[in-house]
Design an enzyme around this catalytic site. Structure first.
Site, PDB file in Angstrom:
ATOM      1  N   THR A   8      48.784 -27.086  56.322  1.00  0.00           N
ATOM      2  CA  THR A   8      49.420 -26.192  55.358  1.00  0.00           C
ATOM      3  C   THR A   8      48.333 -25.921  54.322  1.00  0.00           C
ATOM      4  O   THR A   8      47.509 -26.808  54.047  1.00  0.00           O
ATOM      5  CB  THR A   8      50.656 -26.826  54.669  1.00  0.00           C
ATOM      6  N   HIS A   9      48.291 -24.731  53.797  1.00  0.00           N
ATOM      7  CA  HIS A   9      47.222 -24.308  52.872  1.00  0.00           C
ATOM      8  C   HIS A   9      45.841 -24.469  53.504  1.00  0.00           C
ATOM      9  O   HIS A   9      44.856 -24.657  52.790  1.00  0.00           O
ATOM     10  CB  HIS A   9      47.266 -25.104  51.552  1.00  0.00           C
ATOM     11  N   SER A  16      24.849 -12.303  70.405  1.00  0.00           N
ATOM     12  CA  SER A  16      24.248 -11.545  69.315  1.00  0.00           C
ATOM     13  C   SER A  16      22.932 -10.955  69.808  1.00  0.00           C
ATOM     14  O   SER A  16      22.276 -11.523  70.676  1.00  0.00           O
ATOM     15  CB  SER A  16      24.007 -12.483  68.133  1.00  0.00           C
ATOM     16  N   LYS A  63      24.337 -17.521  69.434  1.00  0.00           N
ATOM     17  CA  LYS A  63      25.681 -17.047  69.078  1.00  0.00           C
ATOM     18  C   LYS A  63      26.589 -16.780  70.273  1.00  0.00           C
ATOM     19  O   LYS A  63      26.161 -16.279  71.298  1.00  0.00           O
ATOM     20  CB  LYS A  63      25.585 -15.740  68.256  1.00  0.00           C
ATOM     21  N   ASN A  72      30.248 -15.052  70.136  1.00  0.00           N
ATOM     22  CA  ASN A  72      31.190 -14.490  69.170  1.00  0.00           C
ATOM     23  C   ASN A  72      32.549 -14.181  69.791  1.00  0.00           C
ATOM     24  O   ASN A  72      32.631 -13.739  70.931  1.00  0.00           O
ATOM     25  CB  ASN A  72      30.613 -13.204  68.580  1.00  0.00           C
ATOM     26  N   GLU A 115      38.401 -10.764  67.111  1.00  0.00           N
ATOM     27  CA  GLU A 115      38.071 -10.056  65.867  1.00  0.00           C
ATOM     28  C   GLU A 115      38.523  -8.597  65.923  1.00  0.00           C
ATOM     29  O   GLU A 115      39.022  -8.040  64.949  1.00  0.00           O
ATOM     30  CB  GLU A 115      36.561 -10.121  65.613  1.00  0.00           C
ATOM     31  N   TYR A 137      63.656  20.903  61.068  1.00  0.00           N
ATOM     32  CA  TYR A 137      62.303  20.736  61.599  1.00  0.00           C
ATOM     33  C   TYR A 137      61.275  21.398  60.685  1.00  0.00           C
ATOM     34  O   TYR A 137      61.500  22.469  60.135  1.00  0.00           O
ATOM     35  CB  TYR A 137      62.201  21.356  63.017  1.00  0.00           C
ATOM     36  N   GLN A 184      54.872  17.524  63.752  1.00  0.00           N
ATOM     37  CA  GLN A 184      53.964  17.447  64.903  1.00  0.00           C
ATOM     38  C   GLN A 184      52.981  16.270  64.735  1.00  0.00           C
ATOM     39  O   GLN A 184      52.430  15.764  65.700  1.00  0.00           O
ATOM     40  CB  GLN A 184      53.204  18.775  65.031  1.00  0.00           C
TER      41      GLN A 184
HETATM   42  N1  ARG Z   1      54.353  21.032  69.084  1.00  0.00           N
HETATM   43  C1  ARG Z   1      55.516  20.971  68.258  1.00  0.00           C
HETATM   44  C2  ARG Z   1      55.665  19.543  67.725  1.00  0.00           C
HETATM   45  O1  ARG Z   1      55.072  18.672  68.259  1.00  0.00           O
HETATM   46  C3  ARG Z   1      56.714  21.335  69.047  1.00  0.00           C
HETATM   47  C4  ARG Z   1      57.848  21.838  68.232  1.00  0.00           C
HETATM   48  C5  ARG Z   1      57.492  23.195  67.673  1.00  0.00           C
HETATM   49  N2  ARG Z   1      58.600  23.799  67.010  1.00  0.00           N
HETATM   50  C6  ARG Z   1      58.449  24.882  66.255  1.00  0.00           C
HETATM   51  N3  ARG Z   1      59.513  25.352  65.718  1.00  0.00           N
HETATM   52  N4  ARG Z   1      57.282  25.402  66.011  1.00  0.00           N
HETATM   53  O2  ARG Z   1      56.352  19.295  66.759  1.00  0.00           O
END
Ligand code: ARG
Length: 463
Positions: free
Chosen positions: A155-156, A278, A284, A286, A291, A318, A323
C-alpha cells in the site's frame, strides 16, 4: 463526383470543402452494416407495398452483389463519394438502374448512420469481448501456476503484508470481468433502440414498420422518439467510457509489469518476444509493449473527451458535427483491440521470479501486523499490541535486526508473553496460509477465486 443533392445548387462544391465534408475514408469500414441495413429496409418497403416486389428483389440482389464484390476485393470504395451511404446507394443505382433510386424512400442518412454505427459497434464489441476473455484466461492460468509464490503486497508502494502472486494478479481478472459485463450491458442498451425509420428527424408519412426492421437487425426495440433516434450518441459515449476504463485497468497492470521488470524489483521477466532493446545501451531489455499500452490509455481518454465535447453544445436533431463521432470511437476501438490482444500473450509468456519475490517479502517488516495479531491472540487489545510492535520495529531498525532474527530475550523485554512459537507465527508461509477470511490471500480463498473465474470463462465458452 456528382452530388445526389446537387439539384438545389447552381455551383459545384469547392474541392477543398468537398474533401473537408467527406467521411468515406473513415466510414467505409461500416460498409457491411450499411448494406445489411439497406437490405432489411428494402424488405420492409416491399412487404409494406411502398415499393414493388420486383424492385425489392432487384435492390436486395444488387446490394448482395455489392457486398460480395467489396469482400472479394473486386469493388473498391470510390473515395470521391461523400460517405459510405452515398457510395453504396450510387453503386446500387449504377448496377440496377431506377429501382436503386427507390431504396432511400422513408429513410434519411441521419437514421441510416445512427443505425450503421450501432450495428458496427455491436460487432466490434463482440470481438473486444473475446479479447477480454482471452486476457482473463491468461491471467487466471498464470495465477494458477503461482499460488505458492509469496510476494510483498503493497500500500502506498510500501511493503505492507505478504500475499501470493496469484492473489495479486487475480485482481486484474476481476477488473476485466467487470469490463466484459459493462460492455455487454452497454451493447444491450444500445441494441434496445433501433433508430432506423426515424428518417431525417420527424418520421415519415409512409406506413413503415420500424419493429420489423428492428427485429431483423437484431434490436430488441425501437427508439420511440424519432428526434432522439437520430440525435442520440449516448451509446458511443457509454462505450468510450467503458473502453477508457479497460485502458485504465491495462495501464495499471502495465505499470506494475514495468516496475516488476526493473532491476530494482526483478519480480518478473518478460519474454524476449515481447521486449525490445536499446540502440545504445547493450544491457537494456525494455518493457515497450506495457509502456505503449500505458501510453495509449491517454489516447482513449482523449477520444472520450473529444466526443463529449463535440456533443455538448449541439441543438437537436442531427448536425454535421456528429460525423466526428466515428473517428473518435473507431480509434478507441482499434486501440483497445490492439492493447488487449498484445497483453494476453505478454502475460502468458512472462516468467515469475518467485525467489526474488520471496526475498523481497522477507524484508521491510511485512509481518508486523501478524506479530501484533500474535499478541492479540494471547489476550492483548489490538491497539496495545500495535504499539508494542511499533516499538519493536523501531528497535530492529536502529539495531540492524528484522523481526525474524530478533532474539527471544529481546522480545521478552518488550512483553513477557512472547514465547518461542512467535517465529513460526510470523513466518511468511504462516502469514499467508493463516489468512482465512473470504477474499483473502489465503490458499482456500485464492482457490475459490480461481474457480470462480474459471466458471465465468466456461460460461462464456472458454475451456
Ligand atoms: N456522413 C454523415 C455522418 O457521418 C452521414 C449523415 C449525413 N447527414 C446529413 N444530413 N448530411 O454523420
Amino acid at each position: 463526383m456528382d452530388k445526389m443533392w446537387a439539384g438545389r445548387f447552381s455551383k459545384a462544391l469547392n474541392k477543398e470543402a468537398d474533401d473537408f465534408n467527406s467521411s468515406i475514408h473513415f466510414d467505409n469500414r461500416m460498409y457491411k452494416q450499411d448494406i445489411i441495413g439497406s437490405i432489411v429496409h428494402a424488405k420492409m418497403l416491399g412487404d409494406k407495398g411502398i415499393i414493388s416486389h420486383d424492385e425489392k428483389a432487384q435492390i436486395i440482389n444488387g446490394l448482395s452483389g455489392i457486398l460480395e464484390d467489396i469482400e472479394s476485393g473486386s469493388l473498391a470504395f470510390n473515395m470521391d463519394a461523400e460517405d459510405i451511404h452515398m457510395f453504396i446507394e450510387s453503386e446500387l443505382t449504377k448496377r440496377i438502374g431506377d429501382a436503386g433510386k427507390r431504396l432511400h424512400t422513408a429513410r434519411s442518412r441521419n437514421d441510416q448512420v445512427a443505425l450503421d454505427i450501432r450495428l458496427h459497434l455491436a460487432a466490434q464489441c463482440e470481438e473486444i469481448g473475446k479479447l477480454i476473455l482471452n486476457l482473463i484466461e491468461a491471467i487466471k492460468d498464470k495465477a494458477a501456476q503461482n499460488t505458492d509464490a509469496i510476494m510483498p503486497g503493497y500500500t502506498h508502494l510500501q511493503r505492507a503484508q505478504p500475499i501470493t502472486f496469484a492473489h495479486h494478479i487475480l485482481t486484474y481478472a476481476f477488473m476485466l470481468k467487470r469490463d466484459f459485463e459493462r460492455i455487454s450491458d452497454a451493447v444491450n442498451r444500445m441494441m434496445s433502440q433501433s433508430p432506423i425509420g426515424s428518417c431525417a428527424l420527424a418520421g415519415t408519412t409512409y406506413d413503415t414498420d420500424r419493429y420489423f426492421e428492428a427485429e431483423h437487425l437484431g434490436f430488441s426495440g425501437i427508439s420511440l422518439n424519432s428526434i432522439d433516434g437520430v440525435s442520440d450518441r449516448d451509446f458511443c459515449l457509454e462505450l468510450l467510457s467503458d473502453y477508457a476504463i479497460i485502458m485504465m485497468h491495462l495501464s495499471r497492470f502495465s505499470e506494475e509489469i514495468i516496475l516488476w521488470s526493473s532491476w530494482e524489483f526483478k519480480f518478473v521477466e518478460l519474454d524476449d518476444s515481447y521486449t525490445t532493446g536499446s540502440s545504445i545501451m547493450p544491457q537494456k531489455k525494455n518493457s515497450d509493449m506495457a509502456e505503449l499500452v500505458r501510453g495509449k490509455t491517454g489516447r482513449v481518454y482523449g477520444d472520450l473527451m473529444a466526443l463529449l465535447t463535440t456533443l455538448k453544445g449541439l441543438p437537436l436533431a442531427y448536425n454535421k458535427d456528429m460525423q466526428e463521432d466515428k473517428e473518435a470511437i473507431f480509434d478507441a476501438v482499434d486501440t483497445v483491440k490492439k492493447c488487449l490482444s498484445i497483453f494476453a500473450p505478454m502475460v502468458a509468456t512472462m516468467s515469475v521470479l518467485k525467489d526474488n519475490m520471496y526475498k523481497a517479502a522477507g524484508e521491510g517488516f511485512i509481518n508486523a501486523t501478524d506479530l501484533a495479531d500474535y499478541l492479540v491472540k494471547k489476550g492483548m487489545p489490538f491497539r496495545t499490541a500495535y504499539k508494542h510492535v511499533g516499538e519493536i520495529v523501531g528497535y530492529c531498525i536502529k539495531n540492524g535486526y528484522v523481526l525474524e532474527n530478533l532474539p527471544l530475550e529481546k522480545y521478552k523485554e518488550f512483553d513477557s508473553s512472547f514465547t518461542e512459537d512467535l517465529y513460526n507465527e510470523i513466518s511468511l508461509e504462516t502469514c499467508v496460509n493463516k489468512r482465512i477470511s473470504a477474499g483473502s490471500t489465503g490458499p482456500e480463498s485464492v482457490k475459490t477465486q480461481i474457480d470462480y473465474i474459471t466458471e465465468f470463462l466456461n460460461e462464456k465458452g472458454i475451456h
